[in-house]
Design a protein around this motif. Structure first.
Motif, PDB file in Angstrom:
ATOM      1  N   ALA A   1       0.821  -1.210   0.000  1.00 23.66           N
ATOM      2  CA  ALA A   1       0.000   0.000   0.000  1.00 23.66           C
ATOM      3  C   ALA A   1       0.855   1.261   0.000  1.00 23.66           C
ATOM      4  CB  ALA A   1      -0.928  -0.007   1.214  1.00 23.66           C
ATOM      5  N   ARG A   2       1.988   1.230   0.657  1.00 25.36           N
ATOM      6  CA  ARG A   2       2.826   2.429   0.748  1.00 25.36           C
ATOM      7  C   ARG A   2       3.373   2.857  -0.608  1.00 25.36           C
ATOM      8  NH1 ARG A   2       8.574   0.461   3.162  1.00 25.36           N
ATOM      9  NH2 ARG A   2       8.660  -1.434   1.937  1.00 25.36           N
TER      10      ARG A   2
ATOM     11  N   GLU B   1      -2.906  10.890   1.511  1.00 31.14           N
ATOM     12  CA  GLU B   1      -2.790  11.298   2.905  1.00 31.14           C
ATOM     13  C   GLU B   1      -3.032  10.112   3.817  1.00 31.14           C
ATOM     14  OE1 GLU B   1      -5.374  14.522   3.819  1.00 31.14           O
ATOM     15  OE2 GLU B   1      -4.708  15.730   2.125  1.00 31.14           O
ATOM     16  N   LEU B   2      -2.447  10.168   4.984  1.00 29.62           N
ATOM     17  CA  LEU B   2      -2.635   9.121   5.983  1.00 29.62           C
ATOM     18  C   LEU B   2      -4.089   9.072   6.415  1.00 29.62           C
ATOM     19  CD1 LEU B   2      -1.039   7.064   7.706  1.00 29.62           C
ATOM     20  CD2 LEU B   2      -0.857   8.849   9.441  1.00 29.62           C
ATOM     21  N   ASP B   3      -4.644   7.889   6.520  1.00 26.13           N
ATOM     22  CA  ASP B   3      -6.008   7.696   7.008  1.00 26.13           C
ATOM     23  C   ASP B   3      -5.924   7.534   8.525  1.00 26.13           C
ATOM     24  OD1 ASP B   3      -8.515   6.776   7.778  1.00 26.13           O
ATOM     25  OD2 ASP B   3      -8.791   5.595   5.960  1.00 26.13           O
ATOM     26  N   THR B   4      -6.213   8.610   9.249  1.00 19.60           N
ATOM     27  CA  THR B   4      -6.048   8.596  10.707  1.00 19.60           C
ATOM     28  C   THR B   4      -7.005   7.617  11.389  1.00 19.60           C
ATOM     29  OG1 THR B   4      -7.499  10.522  10.864  1.00 19.60           O
ATOM     30  CG2 THR B   4      -5.113  10.931  10.828  1.00 19.60           C
ATOM     31  N   ALA B   5      -8.163   7.355  10.799  1.00 20.25           N
ATOM     32  CA  ALA B   5      -9.086   6.374  11.385  1.00 20.25           C
ATOM     33  C   ALA B   5      -8.481   4.976  11.321  1.00 20.25           C
ATOM     34  CB  ALA B   5     -10.434   6.405  10.668  1.00 20.25           C
TER      35      ALA B   5
ATOM     36  N   TRP C   1      -3.735   4.585   3.996  1.00 18.38           N
ATOM     37  CA  TRP C   1      -3.770   5.827   3.248  1.00 18.38           C
ATOM     38  C   TRP C   1      -5.109   5.985   2.531  1.00 18.38           C
ATOM     39  CZ3 TRP C   1       0.361   2.593   3.583  1.00 18.38           C
ATOM     40  CH2 TRP C   1       1.514   3.124   4.163  1.00 18.38           C
ATOM     41  N   ARG C   2      -5.592   7.220   2.498  1.00 21.23           N
ATOM     42  CA  ARG C   2      -6.849   7.514   1.790  1.00 21.23           C
ATOM     43  C   ARG C   2      -6.653   7.304   0.293  1.00 21.23           C
ATOM     44  NH1 ARG C   2      -6.956  12.014   5.623  1.00 21.23           N
ATOM     45  NH2 ARG C   2      -8.502  11.481   7.193  1.00 21.23           N
ATOM     46  N   GLY C   3      -7.638   6.665  -0.322  1.00 16.55           N
ATOM     47  CA  GLY C   3      -7.570   6.425  -1.763  1.00 16.55           C
ATOM     48  C   GLY C   3      -6.819   5.175  -2.157  1.00 16.55           C
ATOM     49  N   VAL C   4      -6.230   4.499  -1.196  1.00 14.47           N
ATOM     50  CA  VAL C   4      -5.562   3.214  -1.454  1.00 14.47           C
ATOM     51  C   VAL C   4      -6.480   2.142  -0.886  1.00 14.47           C
ATOM     52  CG1 VAL C   4      -3.529   1.797  -1.022  1.00 14.47           C
ATOM     53  CG2 VAL C   4      -3.281   4.270  -1.343  1.00 14.47           C
TER      54      VAL C   4
END
Length: 155
Positions: free
Chosen positions: A20-21, A30-34, A55-58
């Motif tokens: 994913a990275r 951006e990092l998905d904080t949830a 990450w958002r969008g991944v």
């Protein structure tokens, strides 16, 4: 070996990677904080939440599904495996499985041979250890406590 697969949108099409990275860096996600908070709550994350990317969008491709990419960049997922239809009654199938496991273990251990095993607490490792002992193996076992209150292996 099972590998996770992730997908993201980039340049008008879908791109895939086994990490994913890599996609996060490619898409400046951006990092998905949830998701991060969920991972920090304990040792285990319940299904299907554990398959989310950080990450958002991944997005993760879920186990048992295949990702199909068309030449134009369109994508779809489809189920690639389904359990076979039951052909035998449960008691008959269970007896056959038991016999097959006994034969497999007998072929792999010798009387008085030392066999090591990680007893997670589940029925698979416990059953195989019983069969190895029945075949005459001397067992050296270890059980590790995962520590999470949701870990059912400890029960």
């Amino acid at each position: 070996m099972q590998r996770r697969l992730y997908r993201a949108e980039a340049g008008g099409g879908t791109v895939c990677a086994d990490q994913a990275r890599v996609l996060a860096r490619l898409t400046a996600a951006e990092l998905d904080t949830a998701q991060l908070a969920l991972r920090l709550t304990g040792d285990t994350v319940p299904h299907p939440l554990a398959w989310g990317a950080l990450w958002r969008g991944v997005h993760a491709v879920l186990p048992g599904t295949a990702l199909e990419l068309a030449p134009g960049g369109e994508m779809r997922t489809r189920c690639w495996w389904r359990p076979p239809t039951a052909e035998l009654p449960l008691d008959e199938a269970a007896a056959g499985l038991r016999e097959a496991l006994e034969r497999a273990v007998v072929l792999r251990v010798r009387p008085d041979e030392v066999v090591g095993a990680d007893l997670s607490g589940g029925m698979d490792s416990t059953s195989l250890c019983f069969l190895a002992a029945k075949a005459g193996a001397r067992l050296v076992t270890v059980t590790l406590d995962a520590g999470a209150p949701t870990n059912e292996d400890r029960l």
